[in-house]
Design a protein around this motif. Structure first.
Motif, PDB file in Angstrom:
ATOM      1  N   ALA A  71       0.966  -1.338   0.009  1.00 16.28           N
ATOM      2  CA  ALA A  71      -0.085   0.106  -0.007  1.00 16.28           C
ATOM      3  C   ALA A  71       1.139   1.197  -0.020  1.00 16.28           C
ATOM      4  N   GLU A  72       2.003   1.176   0.741  1.00 13.31           N
ATOM      5  CA  GLU A  72       2.962   2.432   0.826  1.00 13.31           C
ATOM      6  C   GLU A  72       3.537   2.726  -0.739  1.00 13.31           C
ATOM      7  N   ARG A  73       3.678   1.469  -1.574  1.00 17.41           N
ATOM      8  CA  ARG A  73       4.159   1.754  -2.950  1.00 17.41           C
ATOM      9  C   ARG A  73       3.114   2.325  -3.642  1.00 17.41           C
ATOM     10  N   TYR A  74       2.047   1.756  -3.595  1.00 18.07           N
ATOM     11  CA  TYR A  74       0.831   2.505  -4.376  1.00 18.07           C
ATOM     12  C   TYR A  74       0.783   3.932  -3.892  1.00 18.07           C
ATOM     13  N   ALA A  75       0.769   4.360  -2.577  1.00 17.49           N
ATOM     14  CA  ALA A  75       0.383   5.594  -2.334  1.00 17.49           C
ATOM     15  C   ALA A  75       1.734   6.606  -2.641  1.00 17.49           C
ATOM     16  N   GLU A  76       2.783   6.170  -2.652  1.00 20.82           N
ATOM     17  CA  GLU A  76       3.867   6.837  -3.338  1.00 20.82           C
ATOM     18  C   GLU A  76       3.575   7.213  -4.772  1.00 20.82           C
ATOM     19  N   GLU A  77       3.212   6.087  -5.656  1.00 22.90           N
ATOM     20  CA  GLU A  77       3.284   6.269  -6.924  1.00 22.90           C
ATOM     21  C   GLU A  77       2.122   7.168  -7.246  1.00 22.90           C
ATOM     22  N   ALA A  78       1.249   6.971  -6.466  1.00 24.64           N
ATOM     23  CA  ALA A  78       0.066   7.790  -6.781  1.00 24.64           C
ATOM     24  C   ALA A  78       0.271   9.405  -6.449  1.00 24.64           C
ATOM     25  N   SER A  79       1.083   9.636  -5.503  1.00 22.77           N
ATOM     26  CA  SER A  79       1.013  11.089  -4.866  1.00 22.77           C
ATOM     27  C   SER A  79       2.401  11.609  -5.090  1.00 22.77           C
ATOM     28  N   ARG A  94      -4.554   3.020   7.095  1.00 23.60           N
ATOM     29  CA  ARG A  94      -4.462   4.412   7.435  1.00 23.60           C
ATOM     30  C   ARG A  94      -3.219   5.133   6.585  1.00 23.60           C
ATOM     31  N   VAL A  95      -3.481   5.721   5.376  1.00 23.36           N
ATOM     32  CA  VAL A  95      -2.386   6.268   4.688  1.00 23.36           C
ATOM     33  C   VAL A  95      -2.337   7.864   5.029  1.00 23.36           C
ATOM     34  N   GLN A  96      -0.922   8.243   5.283  1.00 22.99           N
ATOM     35  CA  GLN A  96      -0.576   9.517   5.410  1.00 22.99           C
ATOM     36  C   GLN A  96       0.205  10.057   4.340  1.00 22.99           C
ATOM     37  N   ILE A  97      -0.125  11.025   3.586  1.00 19.91           N
ATOM     38  CA  ILE A  97       0.716  11.518   2.687  1.00 19.91           C
ATOM     39  C   ILE A  97       0.670  13.256   2.786  1.00 19.91           C
ATOM     40  N   ALA A  98       2.098  13.268   2.638  1.00 17.86           N
ATOM     41  CA  ALA A  98       2.429  14.990   2.778  1.00 17.86           C
ATOM     42  C   ALA A  98       2.131  15.731   1.697  1.00 17.86           C
ATOM     43  N   GLY A  99       1.955  16.887   1.992  1.00 19.90           N
ATOM     44  CA  GLY A  99       1.868  17.871   0.895  1.00 19.90           C
ATOM     45  C   GLY A  99       0.856  17.820  -0.012  1.00 19.90           C
ATOM     46  N   VAL A 100      -0.444  17.212   0.429  1.00 19.80           N
ATOM     47  CA  VAL A 100      -1.569  16.917  -0.762  1.00 19.80           C
ATOM     48  C   VAL A 100      -2.491  17.978  -0.363  1.00 19.80           C
ATOM     49  N   ASP A 101      -3.114  18.615  -1.352  1.00 24.92           N
ATOM     50  CA  ASP A 101      -4.011  19.494  -1.286  1.00 24.92           C
ATOM     51  C   ASP A 101      -5.322  18.950  -1.702  1.00 24.92           C
ATOM     52  N   THR A 102      -6.616  19.587  -1.653  1.00 22.72           N
ATOM     53  CA  THR A 102      -8.056  18.957  -1.934  1.00 22.72           C
ATOM     54  C   THR A 102      -8.014  18.195  -3.373  1.00 22.72           C
ATOM     55  N   LYS A 104      -5.708  17.191  -5.536  1.00 23.06           N
ATOM     56  CA  LYS A 104      -4.851  16.086  -5.409  1.00 23.06           C
ATOM     57  C   LYS A 104      -5.507  14.845  -4.649  1.00 23.06           C
ATOM     58  N   SER A 105      -5.919  15.306  -3.625  1.00 20.82           N
ATOM     59  CA  SER A 105      -6.411  14.239  -2.813  1.00 20.82           C
ATOM     60  C   SER A 105      -7.460  13.328  -3.234  1.00 20.82           C
ATOM     61  N   ASP A 106      -8.279  14.007  -4.012  1.00 18.91           N
ATOM     62  CA  ASP A 106      -9.431  13.212  -4.704  1.00 18.91           C
ATOM     63  C   ASP A 106      -8.540  12.130  -5.648  1.00 18.91           C
ATOM     64  N   GLN A 107      -7.646  12.749  -6.431  1.00 22.54           N
ATOM     65  CA  GLN A 107      -6.915  12.038  -7.468  1.00 22.54           C
ATOM     66  C   GLN A 107      -6.408  10.764  -6.923  1.00 22.54           C
ATOM     67  N   ILE A 108      -5.763  11.125  -5.689  1.00 23.20           N
ATOM     68  CA  ILE A 108      -4.939   9.684  -5.050  1.00 23.20           C
ATOM     69  C   ILE A 108      -6.088   9.016  -4.389  1.00 23.20           C
ATOM     70  N   GLU A 111      -7.021   6.637  -7.319  1.00 26.84           N
ATOM     71  CA  GLU A 111      -5.996   5.783  -7.702  1.00 26.84           C
ATOM     72  C   GLU A 111      -5.683   4.608  -6.564  1.00 26.84           C
ATOM     73  N   LEU A 112      -6.000   4.846  -5.255  1.00 28.50           N
ATOM     74  CA  LEU A 112      -5.899   4.247  -4.178  1.00 28.50           C
ATOM     75  C   LEU A 112      -6.889   3.066  -4.255  1.00 28.50           C
ATOM     76  N   SER A 113      -8.245   3.631  -4.433  1.00 27.24           N
ATOM     77  CA  SER A 113      -9.279   2.615  -4.401  1.00 27.24           C
ATOM     78  C   SER A 113      -9.169   1.636  -5.566  1.00 27.24           C
ATOM     79  N   GLN A 114      -8.415   1.781  -6.681  1.00 30.49           N
ATOM     80  CA  GLN A 114      -8.245   1.077  -7.733  1.00 30.49           C
ATOM     81  C   GLN A 114      -7.098   0.089  -7.463  1.00 30.49           C
ATOM     82  N   ASN A 115      -6.209   0.566  -6.972  1.00 36.41           N
ATOM     83  CA  ASN A 115      -5.041  -0.366  -6.795  1.00 36.41           C
ATOM     84  C   ASN A 115      -5.423  -1.158  -5.377  1.00 36.41           C
ATOM     85  N   LEU A 116      -6.143  -0.920  -4.360  1.00 39.69           N
ATOM     86  CA  LEU A 116      -6.349  -1.576  -3.266  1.00 39.69           C
ATOM     87  C   LEU A 116      -7.697  -2.438  -3.342  1.00 39.69           C
ATOM     88  N   LYS A 117      -8.367  -2.032  -4.336  1.00 34.83           N
ATOM     89  CA  LYS A 117      -9.654  -2.762  -4.832  1.00 34.83           C
ATOM     90  C   LYS A 117     -10.645  -2.690  -3.773  1.00 34.83           C
TER      91      LYS A 117
END
Lengths: 368, 584
Positions: A71-79, A94-102, A104-108, A111-117
């Protein structure tokens, strides 16, 4: 190691020794260069602040079978940012990603929902404000300033103001280098980093104080003799504590290096890098600055004192006189083998006039 | 730090065995305590052990009240409550605009923590029914005029009340006040000005007066037993009390003594205070005072309570300002205050006045919080990573040992033993501090401890190098050790002081994680001094008598030849260097 032991003995006798104070301009230059690089790095690249400082997004997912590291890899790729993933008690992540605004957060989130199914509706996204990190950093700054003031007062009382100033300069130097390296390498700044930096404070000063303590001891009766200038003695006190400095630094750096290179590099313990990098750089800089910056700076400041100027004049006069007489062997060399028994308060290489006087009556204490 | 340690060193020098015994007993005692208390590992912080994560959502009547300032103030208050001494490693942070996340490490009572953070600062104005300096009867028995007689009377009255369960007729006015007030509680009287809510919940009904009397007796007993000087009792004093209950509380008076109180139901809540500030009274020259502005509802309530209180006698003409169950101030009322604003004057200094104004403002924070979710989280670092970190740390330590052995040879035994003693002490103390002050070890603290290896090692490196220098001067080992010690000692103390200063400042100034880390650093610095004075030096003194070291065996790390001792001296002093019987 016995070779290093011999080096210790030779340093002790003054047979070998590096002229730290004499070549101080070189070291000042190097330090200024490093500092400029650090400041440049800081202004050009800036610090990569972690989620606690710049805010970011926290995604909470429902139960998923994807592992934490995946999941960490997915999140880093996405963000494109570092991500911290924790498994929750419910089986979700629980995934914490720094420096993300509103936006970008939707986009992530998508992507996360796709990767994590998992259903993207069920991923809960929260934006984290930077208040917490701000609070920690503000208080840390406050602490830093108070500490600096107190330590300067303490050093000014325990030693003298020149040493206090030099120690402070060395301290700021260390912090600048460490922060600069953070900017250049691009490591993420987390509260852990702040803590690492604060550790350096204590350590950098600790190291400086040990050298100053020896310097203070060796220059106690300086004005009563005419063989050494303040700079000479300062240089010797650096050399005589050199083995200690090396040993201490090695012993302090080894475990930190273990964390940084073995823990962080080989085994991939990401969070450990934060603290161990700032510690590693800071410890090394602290050792460097106490030898190459702090002490020469004290010598520089001291030499401006009228007393020390007069002493320098006397010493140079005596040396010139001795050279004229052809007795150069005794005076010019840095050797400590030949303490000048004729001058009672001479600051000898080991500077233990008291002991020498005590031993003088006894045959066992006789040196020649 | 310097002074007491110096004194100890004198005995350490003359009786090394005693110091060693002392520190070994200390280790044994600490280890014993560790097993006795049932905690054999330090409590771990949330990043190492995981814990509970509580998400709180701010609620407020007015939407505009949910703003950055108020949220930060709330975080500040919660942080102080949940972290107590600041070493429990709980994290409080805002998330988004209206959420606060509280992370509590495993092993903390999360139920209690939820209670602590789930509410904003509860500030109430309660009438004082009785008050007494806590434990003063034992502490200052010297009688003085009227003051002490009334105090005695109170004591007598309370004693009787507890033994018989009924108020004593012989009690003086103040003594009676205590019990009467308690008895009166269910049926509101002038002294215990009633609000509708007070009647509703503090007791069922006037007809149930026997039950209420029993309750009053219970409260009376609790009041008598309460010793506010004990922290545990302080915390429990007002626990679980509803605003409408008659309750017990503690606070300090102007003399810095602990004062205990019986307080009536809350009359005015903190939310009734609009604004509070500390001002300097230039007109009367009375010094610092605190002014309060009330909301319209608040000013009515306040006028009513002050009107009633002003008619009462000491101590019932006071109201107590209670924050989170402890009394922060107990001003006397001399007249009804109806203007919607009030001031509290007294012998405040600037900070006291500001603190009180702050407390009053915090209490006015128009936010309350709803628990949104409570989840268990795993360690942020993860098992694997922690494992990796531990392996790395162990490798680093092994390298340190190898380095020490290669460089110091025999001496490294002392060095390694000192490190082990230091580690044992640190571990035991950290473990014991878990249950006592909720100390939790997190990753920064672990790193602090790793750096402490360097600081601890430095102490004996300074000492060893001094000894070796003395040997190079041509001394034999025993005098070398004794001569090296005072100088090394000074260096160690001076530099450890700097380290300790850093830790102390950080501990006082900062919050949360940084504070926990500062605590670790300070602890290890103090332990370093203890270990060097009570272990390293005595052990060195003892070993200096052993042939192996005294004769400078080539593996002892003190071989004069290898160290390059002054040849002329060796010739005269030690003709047969390795086997001088005098040195044995």
């Amino acid at each position: 190691m016995s070779k290093l032991g011999n080096l210790g003995a030779r340093l002790h006798r003054g047979e070998v020794g590096y002229d730290f104070v004499g070549n101080r301009k070189i070291w000042y230059g190097i330090s200024i260069l490093i500092t400029i690089t650090a400041i440049l790095g800081l202004t050009v690249r800036g610090l990569n602040m972690g989620i606690e400082f710049q805010g970011g997004a926290v995604f909470t997912t429902p139960k998923t079978s994807v592992s934490v590291s995946q999941a960490e890899r997915y999140a880093e790729e996405a963000s494109g940012h570092d991500a911290i993933v924790q498994k929750l008690g419910s089986g979700g992540l629980r995934v914490q990603i720094a420096g993300v605004d509103t936006g970008k957060s939707d986009q992530i989130k998508a992507e996360l929902s796709q990767n994590l199914k998992v259903d993207s509706e069920k991923i809960n996204a929260d934006l984290v404000g930077p208040s917490w990190g701000e609070q920690i950093a503000n208080k840390a700054w406050q602490g830093l300033v108070i500490f600096m003031i107190l330590v300067v007062i303490y050093l000014a009382i325990a030693f003298e103001w020149r040493m206090a100033v030099a120690a402070l300069v060395a301290l700021i130097h260390d912090i600048t280098i460490t922060v600069g390296i953070y900017a250049l390498v691009g490591f993420e700044v987390t509260p852990g980093t702040v803590i690492g930096l604060l550790t350096i404070l204590g350590y950098s000063l600790y190291d400086t104080v040990v050298v100053f303590d020896s310097l203070k001891e060796q220059t106690k009766d300086l004005t009563k003799q005419t063989r050494w200038t303040y700079s000479d003695v300062a240089n010797r006190s650096i050399n005589s504590t050199l083995v200690r400095s090396i040993n201490t630094t090695v012993v302090a750096l080894l475990p930190v290096a273990g964390l940084l290179f073995i823990g962080g590099g080989v085994l991939g313990a990401g969070t450990l890098n934060d603290i161990s990098l700032s510690l590693f750089v800071g410890l090394a800089a602290g050792a460097y600055s106490s030898i190459f910056i702090a002490t020469p700076l004290v010598a520089d400041l001291k030499e401006r004192e009228p007393q020390m100027k007069a002493l320098r004049k006397r010493v140079l006069a005596k040396r010139a006189q001795a050279a004229a007489k052809g007795e150069d062997a005794e005076v010019v060399g840095q050797s400590c083998d030949e303490p000048d028994d004729a001058a009672p308060a001479v600051v000898g290489p080991r500077n233990q006039p008291a002991s020498r006087n005590r031993g003088r009556g006894r045959p066992s204490g006789k040196r020649r | 730090m310097a002074a007491p340690k110096k004194g100890r060193s004198a005995s350490a020098q003359s009786r090394p065995g005693r110091s060693l015994a002392l520190i070994l007993i200390a280790i044994a005692a600490l280890t014993g305590g560790m097993f006795a208390s049932g905690n054999t590992t330090p409590r771990l912080g949330i990043d190492l052990a995981g814990g509970t994560s509580i998400t709180l959502e701010a609620k407020s009547g007015q939407e505009s009240a949910i703003n950055k300032t108020n949220m930060n103030t709330a975080v500040d208050i919660m942080n102080r409550r949940v972290n107590g001494l600041g070493v429990s490693e709980a994290e409080v942070q805002t998330q988004g605009d209206r959420n606060i996340i509280v992370n509590i490490p495993k092993g903390t009572n999360s139920e209690q923590a939820r209670k602590q953070v789930g509410t904003t600062a509860k500030l109430y104005f309660r009438p004082v029914l009785a008050t007494e300096v806590s434990g003063a009867a034992a502490a200052s028995p010297t009688p003085s005029a009227s003051n002490s007689s009334s105090k005695k009377a109170t004591d007598k009255a309370t004693e009787k009340a507890t033994s018989s369960g009924t108020p004593s007729a012989t009690a003086t006015s103040q003594g009676r006040a205590v019990t009467d007030a308690l008895k009166d509680d269910p049926t509101p009287s002038a002294s215990n000005s009633a609000s509708a809510s007070a009647k509703a919940s503090s007791s069922p009904s006037p007809s149930a007066s026997s039950g209420a009397e029993a309750e009053a007796a219970k409260l009376q007993a609790a009041y008598t037993a309460l010793d506010c000087r004990k922290e545990g009792q302080r915390a429990k004093a007002g626990e679980g009390a509803k605003p409408t209950d008659t309750t017990l509380a503690c606070g300090t008076n102007s003399g810095g003594q602990w004062q205990k109180y019986v307080l009536g139901p809350a009359e005015v809540a903190g939310t009734d205070v609009k604004k509070a500030s500390a001002v300097y009274d230039t007109q009367s020259g009375a010094g610092w005072k605190v002014t309060m502005d009330f909301t319209s509802g608040g000013s009515k309530k306040f006028a009513s309570i002050t009107g009633k209180l002003a008619k009462n006698q000491e101590p019932q003409n006071q109201f107590a300002i209670v924050l989170d169950g402890s009394v922060v101030s107990d001003p006397r009322v001399s007249e009804a205050l109806t203007g919607g604003n009030a001031e509290i004057s007294g012998s405040f200094d600037q900070t006291e006045a500001k603190d009180l104004a702050n407390v009053l403002s915090y209490g006015a924070l128009p936010l309350s919080f709803r628990e949104q979710s409570v989840t268990t989280v795993t360690a942020a670092l993860g098992g694997e990573q922690l494992h990796a970190g531990l392996i790395a740390g162990a490798i680093g330590l092994a390298l340190v040992v190898i380095y020490l052995v290669l460089y110091y040879r025999g001496l490294s035994l002392i060095a390694i033993a000192s490190l082990l003693v230091s580690a044992a002490l640190t571990y035991a103390i950290m473990t014991l501090l878990g249950p006592t002050i909720h100390f939790a070890l997190n990753l920064p603290a672990v790193c602090g401890a790793i750096v402490a290896i360097g600081i601890t090692a430095d102490s004996f490196i300074v000492f060893f190098e001094r000894i070796r220098d003395e040997i190079r001067e041509g001394r034999t080992l025993r005098p070398a050790v004794e001569r090296a010690w005072p100088r090394a000692r000074r260096t160690i103390l001076v530099s450890d002081f700097v380290s300790f200063l850093a830790a102390a400042v950080l501990f006082i100034v900062t919050v949360g994680k940084v504070q926990g880390f500062a605590f670790t650093l300070g602890l290890t610095t103090v332990l370093d001094v203890v270990v060097v004075f009570l272990f390293t030096k005595p052990l060195m003194t003892i070993l200096a008598r052993k042939q192996f070291f005294a004769n400078g065996h080539s593996w002892s790390g003190l071989d004069p030849k290898r160290l390059g001792a002054q040849p002329p001296l060796r010739r005269t002093r030690r003709p047969s260097a390795p086997a001088d019987p005098k040195e044995a």
